[in-house]
Design a protein around this motif. Structure first.
Motif, PDB file in Angstrom:
ATOM      1  N   VAL A 126       8.540  -5.072 -11.383  1.00 20.03           N
ATOM      2  CA  VAL A 126       7.965  -3.865 -10.794  1.00 20.03           C
ATOM      3  C   VAL A 126       8.782  -3.495  -9.568  1.00 20.03           C
ATOM      4  O   VAL A 126       9.103  -4.361  -8.748  1.00 20.03           O
ATOM      5  CB  VAL A 126       6.494  -4.100 -10.379  1.00 20.03           C
ATOM      6  CG1 VAL A 126       5.882  -2.813  -9.830  1.00 20.03           C
ATOM      7  CG2 VAL A 126       5.685  -4.629 -11.550  1.00 20.03           C
ATOM      8  N   LEU A 127       9.121  -2.217  -9.474  1.00 22.81           N
ATOM      9  CA  LEU A 127       9.791  -1.727  -8.264  1.00 22.81           C
ATOM     10  C   LEU A 127       8.886  -0.680  -7.633  1.00 22.81           C
ATOM     11  O   LEU A 127       8.503   0.294  -8.288  1.00 22.81           O
ATOM     12  CB  LEU A 127      11.161  -1.127  -8.600  1.00 22.81           C
ATOM     13  CG  LEU A 127      11.989  -0.644  -7.400  1.00 22.81           C
ATOM     14  CD1 LEU A 127      12.418  -1.807  -6.506  1.00 22.81           C
ATOM     15  CD2 LEU A 127      13.230   0.131  -7.869  1.00 22.81           C
ATOM     16  N   THR A 128       8.532  -0.895  -6.368  1.00 25.40           N
ATOM     17  CA  THR A 128       7.692   0.067  -5.649  1.00 25.40           C
ATOM     18  C   THR A 128       8.514   0.680  -4.520  1.00 25.40           C
ATOM     19  O   THR A 128       9.640   0.260  -4.245  1.00 25.40           O
ATOM     20  CB  THR A 128       6.449  -0.613  -5.040  1.00 25.40           C
ATOM     21  OG1 THR A 128       6.858  -1.421  -3.924  1.00 25.40           O
ATOM     22  CG2 THR A 128       5.736  -1.480  -6.065  1.00 25.40           C
ATOM     23  N   ILE A 129       7.919   1.623  -3.839  1.00 26.20           N
ATOM     24  CA  ILE A 129       8.607   2.309  -2.743  1.00 26.20           C
ATOM     25  C   ILE A 129       9.077   1.303  -1.683  1.00 26.20           C
ATOM     26  O   ILE A 129      10.128   1.508  -1.063  1.00 26.20           O
ATOM     27  CB  ILE A 129       7.676   3.401  -2.134  1.00 26.20           C
ATOM     28  CG1 ILE A 129       8.428   4.308  -1.169  1.00 26.20           C
ATOM     29  CG2 ILE A 129       6.453   2.790  -1.465  1.00 26.20           C
ATOM     30  CD1 ILE A 129       9.385   5.269  -1.824  1.00 26.20           C
ATOM     31  N   GLU A 130       8.340   0.201  -1.512  1.00 23.25           N
ATOM     32  CA  GLU A 130       8.727  -0.780  -0.491  1.00 23.25           C
ATOM     33  C   GLU A 130      10.035  -1.490  -0.846  1.00 23.25           C
ATOM     34  O   GLU A 130      10.685  -2.060   0.032  1.00 23.25           O
ATOM     35  CB  GLU A 130       7.629  -1.831  -0.305  1.00 23.25           C
ATOM     36  CG  GLU A 130       6.346  -1.324   0.363  1.00 23.25           C
ATOM     37  CD  GLU A 130       5.304  -0.848  -0.627  1.00 23.25           C
ATOM     38  OE1 GLU A 130       5.662  -0.590  -1.813  1.00 23.25           O
ATOM     39  OE2 GLU A 130       4.122  -0.732  -0.234  1.00 23.25           O
ATOM     40  N   GLY A 131      10.390  -1.467  -2.132  1.00 18.58           N
ATOM     41  CA  GLY A 131      11.582  -2.201  -2.556  1.00 18.58           C
ATOM     42  C   GLY A 131      12.820  -1.338  -2.713  1.00 18.58           C
ATOM     43  O   GLY A 131      13.848  -1.805  -3.202  1.00 18.58           O
ATOM     44  N   PHE A 141       1.511  12.116   1.418  1.00 15.91           N
ATOM     45  CA  PHE A 141       0.704  11.235   0.563  1.00 15.91           C
ATOM     46  C   PHE A 141       1.313  11.071  -0.822  1.00 15.91           C
ATOM     47  O   PHE A 141       1.336   9.966  -1.378  1.00 15.91           O
ATOM     48  CB  PHE A 141      -0.732  11.772   0.443  1.00 15.91           C
ATOM     49  CG  PHE A 141      -1.640  10.827  -0.281  1.00 15.91           C
ATOM     50  CD1 PHE A 141      -2.282   9.798   0.387  1.00 15.91           C
ATOM     51  CD2 PHE A 141      -1.831  10.932  -1.652  1.00 15.91           C
ATOM     52  CE1 PHE A 141      -3.094   8.899  -0.290  1.00 15.91           C
ATOM     53  CE2 PHE A 141      -2.645  10.037  -2.340  1.00 15.91           C
ATOM     54  CZ  PHE A 141      -3.283   9.023  -1.647  1.00 15.91           C
ATOM     55  N   CYS A 142       1.839  12.133  -1.382  1.00 15.88           N
ATOM     56  CA  CYS A 142       2.389  12.049  -2.744  1.00 15.88           C
ATOM     57  C   CYS A 142       3.819  11.525  -2.740  1.00 15.88           C
ATOM     58  O   CYS A 142       4.395  11.272  -3.806  1.00 15.88           O
ATOM     59  CB  CYS A 142       2.346  13.418  -3.433  1.00 15.88           C
ATOM     60  SG  CYS A 142       3.571  14.606  -2.806  1.00 15.88           S
ATOM     61  N   THR A 143       4.414  11.394  -1.531  1.00 18.08           N
ATOM     62  CA  THR A 143       5.855  11.152  -1.424  1.00 18.08           C
ATOM     63  C   THR A 143       6.326   9.850  -2.070  1.00 18.08           C
ATOM     64  O   THR A 143       7.344   9.859  -2.778  1.00 18.08           O
ATOM     65  CB  THR A 143       6.288  11.238   0.049  1.00 18.08           C
ATOM     66  OG1 THR A 143       5.774  12.450   0.603  1.00 18.08           O
ATOM     67  CG2 THR A 143       7.802  11.226   0.180  1.00 18.08           C
ATOM     68  N   PRO A 144       5.651   8.720  -1.870  1.00 15.77           N
ATOM     69  CA  PRO A 144       6.135   7.510  -2.560  1.00 15.77           C
ATOM     70  C   PRO A 144       6.195   7.694  -4.079  1.00 15.77           C
ATOM     71  O   PRO A 144       7.167   7.273  -4.721  1.00 15.77           O
ATOM     72  CB  PRO A 144       5.105   6.439  -2.166  1.00 15.77           C
ATOM     73  CG  PRO A 144       4.547   6.924  -0.870  1.00 15.77           C
ATOM     74  CD  PRO A 144       4.500   8.424  -0.998  1.00 15.77           C
ATOM     75  N   THR A 146       0.816  -1.223   0.000  1.00 14.48           N
ATOM     76  CA  THR A 146       0.000   0.000   0.000  1.00 14.48           C
ATOM     77  C   THR A 146       0.847   1.270   0.000  1.00 14.48           C
ATOM     78  O   THR A 146       0.315   2.363   0.139  1.00 14.48           O
ATOM     79  CB  THR A 146      -0.944   0.015   1.214  1.00 14.48           C
ATOM     80  OG1 THR A 146      -0.157  -0.177   2.404  1.00 14.48           O
ATOM     81  CG2 THR A 146      -1.966  -1.102   1.110  1.00 14.48           C
ATOM     82  N   GLY A 147       2.160   1.108  -0.134  1.00 16.19           N
ATOM     83  CA  GLY A 147       3.015   2.298  -0.233  1.00 16.19           C
ATOM     84  C   GLY A 147       2.723   3.089  -1.494  1.00 16.19           C
ATOM     85  O   GLY A 147       2.777   4.323  -1.496  1.00 16.19           O
ATOM     86  N   THR A 148       2.389   2.408  -2.565  1.00 18.62           N
ATOM     87  CA  THR A 148       2.014   3.077  -3.810  1.00 18.62           C
ATOM     88  C   THR A 148       0.609   3.638  -3.622  1.00 18.62           C
ATOM     89  O   THR A 148      -0.319   2.893  -3.306  1.00 18.62           O
ATOM     90  CB  THR A 148       2.049   2.080  -4.981  1.00 18.62           C
ATOM     91  OG1 THR A 148       3.332   1.454  -5.016  1.00 18.62           O
ATOM     92  CG2 THR A 148       1.797   2.781  -6.297  1.00 18.62           C
ATOM     93  N   LYS A 149       0.444   4.940  -3.782  1.00 16.94           N
ATOM     94  CA  LYS A 149      -0.813   5.594  -3.415  1.00 16.94           C
ATOM     95  C   LYS A 149      -1.753   5.763  -4.606  1.00 16.94           C
ATOM     96  O   LYS A 149      -1.313   5.935  -5.736  1.00 16.94           O
ATOM     97  CB  LYS A 149      -0.527   6.977  -2.803  1.00 16.94           C
ATOM     98  CG  LYS A 149       0.319   6.931  -1.536  1.00 16.94           C
ATOM     99  CD  LYS A 149      -0.285   6.026  -0.481  1.00 16.94           C
ATOM    100  CE  LYS A 149       0.569   5.997   0.779  1.00 16.94           C
ATOM    101  NZ  LYS A 149       0.246   4.799   1.595  1.00 16.94           N
TER     102      LYS A 149
END
Lengths: 165, 351
Positions: free
Chosen positions: A74-79, A103-106, A36-39
Motif C-alpha cells: 500500500v502506498l499512501t500520501i505519507e509515503g 481535504f480532497c488533496t491526498p 490519517t493523511g488518507t481521508k
C-alpha cells in the motif's frame, strides 16, 4: 475471530491482527496505523478522498476489506515524498494551486500518481479530467489540478526525473 | 455493517462449498458489496473472498477463436488490453464509460455481471422493497420513477440493471461459465438474469454456491469490430450510471447491413437484447430511416412503469444514435469521453 494480515505500507512491513473482518483498508490505515493523511469523505466510493495505491494501482480504500488486502503493498500520501523532497505531483499541486481547503488533496494526488502510472491520457487535458472523475473537489480546484497533473507529467518525462515516480 | 464470518478459500471447490451455505455472499473487487454492506442493504452471515482463487485472471483466445475472460480480470485490465480492445471496441467503450478509474481498478468481470440495481428504494432500507425483503411491497411504484424500468418489469419490481459492460456483452452473445457443487455449466448471458415476475429477490439463475468463473465471447463477435459503439446517456458526463444506454454493432458489406446487434442498458431488470430490432436491420441500407425503424422495434413492447413514459422515446433515440455511430465506423482511438453523446468542448473553459 482473529485474523492476522501482512501488508507493506509505504515500504514498511506491517503485521496487523484484525479482531473483526469488517475493517476496511481505509479504517485500518487511519485508526490502527495512525496514517490519517488518507481521508474519509463519503466512505462509499463516491468521492475519491480515500484513494491509495494498492500494488501500484489506485483504488478507493473505503471499499476494500483490509483482510482481502493481505499480502499487498500500500502506498499512501505519507509515503510519497522522499524525505523533505516532495514528489513531483505534490510540488505541481502547490505550484498550480491545485487545492483550496485541502481535504480532497491526498486523494487527488494519489489518484494523479496512479493516473500517470497508467499512462493512458497523454497530454490531452480532456483525458486527464476524465481519468480524474473519481475524485471530487468541493472547492472546485479542478482547473489547477488538471494543470498540475499535466505539468508533473512533463517533469517526470524529463531525463533528470526518469527514475522518479 | 452486520458481523460476518470471513473465509478466503484457496480453490474453486472450497469456495463453492463454503458459499453454498445459506446467507453466504461472494466477495471479489468489493466495489458493490462493501457499499451494500455499509448501508445494511445486504447482510450476509458469511463472506467468501474469491480474490485468491487461481486461474481466474486471464484473457485467453481459445482454439475455436472465442475469447475467454476470467471472472477475476479487473475492469481496467480488460479495457486496457490492446488486443481485446481491437477486437471488441464496444465492450471497452462500455467499460471505460462506467464508474471511475479507481473503481475500474478494483471491480471484476464476474462482479460486474452480478452487480445489484441502483434503484433508490432498494438502497433506502426505510423503503419497502421486494428485492431486499420479499413480500414487503415496492415503494418505487408510484414513487420517483424517472430512472425505473420500461421493459421487462413487473408490478412487484421496476428496478433496472445498471451494468454498462453487460450491454455490449449481451449484444455479442457472451456466454457465462459457472461452477457449482453439482459441476460446471454454461449459460448465455442473455439468460443469466431473471425477470422479476413475483420473485424479484431472485435476480439470476445461479443456484446457491454457484460461482461465475469466466465470460466467453464467441469468435463471431469480433467480426463487428469495424462498426461497434456504446452510447450512454448520463446526468453528468463522467462517473455516473446510465439513464439509458445502448450498444450497437453492425457488419456492413457492399453498402448493406448483413448482421446487426443491439442491446439496451438501464431500461430493464436485465441487460436487454433487442432481437426484433436486429431483424429489421438485416439486409437494410444503413441510414437514418432504417435506424429509426430498428429503434421502434426495440421499444415495441415498452410500457411506462410510472411517470416515465419519456424513457421510451429517449431509448428509441439512443438506439438510433448508437446505430448511426456504429455505421460511421469505430474510431481508431476511443474518444476522450467514452460513450458520451457530447464531444469535449474545444478549447474549453478549463485548464
Amino acid at each position: 475471530m482473529s485474523l492476522s494480515i501482512s501488508l507493506s505500507v509505504n515500504g514498511v512491513a506491517r503485521e496487523v491482527a484484525l479482531d473483526d473482518p469488517r475493517v476496511t483498508l481505509l479504517d485500518l490505515l487511519r485508526e490502527r496505523l495512525d496514517l490519517t493523511g488518507t481521508k474519509k469523505g463519503c466512505d462509499r466510493g463516491q468521492c475519491g478522498a480515500c484513494t491509495v495505491l494498492l500494488d501500484g494501482r489506485r483504488i478507493n480504500a473505503c471499499l476494500a476489506l483490509a483482510a482481502s488486502c493481505d499480502g499487498a503493498a500500500v502506498l499512501t500520501i505519507e509515503g510519497l515524498a522522499q524525505g523533505d523532497t516532495l514528489h513531483p505531483v505534490q510540488a505541481a499541486f502547490i505550484a498550480h494551486d491545485g487545492l483550496q481547503c485541502g481535504f480532497c488533496t491526498p486523494g487527488q494526488i494519489m489518484s494523479a500518481v496512479g493516473l500517470l502510472r497508467e499512462a493512458q491520457t497523454g497530454d490531452d487535458p480532456e483525458r486527464v479530467r476524465e481519468a480524474m472523475s473519481g475524485n471530487l473537489c468541493r472547492c472546485g480546484a479542478y482547473a489547477g489540478i488538471t494543470e498540475a497533473i499535466l505539468d508533473a507529467q512533463r517533469q517526470l518525462a524529463a531525463p533528470d526525473h526518469a527514475e522518479a515516480a | 455493517m452486520n458481523r460476518f464470518e470471513y473465509i478466503r478459500p484457496a480453490t474453486i471447490a472450497e469456495a463453492v462449498a463454503a458459499a453454498a451455505a445459506p446467507g453466504a455472499a461472494y466477495l471479489a473487487g468489493g466495489t458493490n458489496l462493501i457499499d451494500l454492506l455499509k448501508g445494511g442493504i445486504v447482510r450476509p452471515e458469511r463472506v467468501v473472498d474469491v480474490t485468491r482463487l487461481p486461474g481466474l485472471d486471464a484473457i485467453e483466445t481459445l482454439a475455436d477463436g472465442s475469447v475467454r475472460i476470467g471472472a477475476l480480470v479487473r475492469n481496467a485490465d480488460l479495457a486496457h488490453d490492446p488486443d481485446f480492445a481491437h477486437r471488441f471496441p464496444a465492450v471497452v467503450e462500455a467499460l471505460l464509460s462506467g464508474a471511475s478509474a479507481q473503481l475500474r481498478n478494483a471491480a471484476t468481470v464476474g462482479g460486474n455481471l452480478l452487480q445489484r440495481t441502483r434503484c433508490a428504494y432498494f438502497y433506502d432500507v426505510a423503503s419497502a422493497c421486494n428485492k431486499r425483503t420479499p413480500g414487503a411491497g415496492c415503494a418505487a411504484r408510484g414513487g420517483d420513477t424517472r430512472l425505473a424500468a420500461v421493459l421487462g418489469w413487473s408490478e412487484h419490481c421496476i428496478a433496472t440493471h445498471p451494468s454498462d459492460f453487460c450491454v455490449p456483452l449481451v449484444a455479442l452473445d457472451a456466454v457465462v461459465e459457472i461452477v457449482g457443487t453439482a459441476g460446471s455449466r454454461d449459460v448465455p448471458l442473455e439468460s443469466l438474469h431473471r425477470l422479476p415476475g413475483d420473485t424479484p429477490a431472485r435476480e439470476s439463475v445461479l443456484e446457491p454456491g454457484e460461482l461465475i468463473v469466466a465470460v466467453r465471447l464467441p469468435a463471431d463477435a469480433a467480426s463487428f469490430a469495424a462498426h461497434a459503439r456504446y452510447l450512454k446517456l448520463r446526468e453528468r458526463t463522467s462517473y455516473a450510471f446510465a439513464v439509458v444506454s445502448a450498444a450497437a454493432a453492425l457488419r456492413i458489406e457492399h453498402g448493406a447491413i448483413v448482421a446487426a446487434r443491439i442491446a439496451l442498458g438501464s431500461v430493464a431488470p436485465k441487460p436487454w437484447r433487442a432481437h426484433a430490432a436486429e431483424a429489421v436491420l438485416t439486409g437494410a441500407h444503413p441510414d437514418r430511416a432504417a435506424f429509426r425503424r430498428a429503434a421502434e422495434a426495440a421499444l415495441a413492447d415498452a410500457t411506462p412503469s410510472g411517470d416515465n413514459g419519456f424513457r421510451i422515446e429517449l431509448s428509441r433515440r439512443v438506439v438510433a444514435r448508437a446505430l448511426a455511430r456504429a455505421a460511421a465506423g469505430t474510431p481508431a482511438r476511443l474518444p476522450a469521453l467514452p460513450a458520451s453523446p457530447f464531444a469535449p468542448a474545444p478549447g474549453g473553459l478549463h485548464a
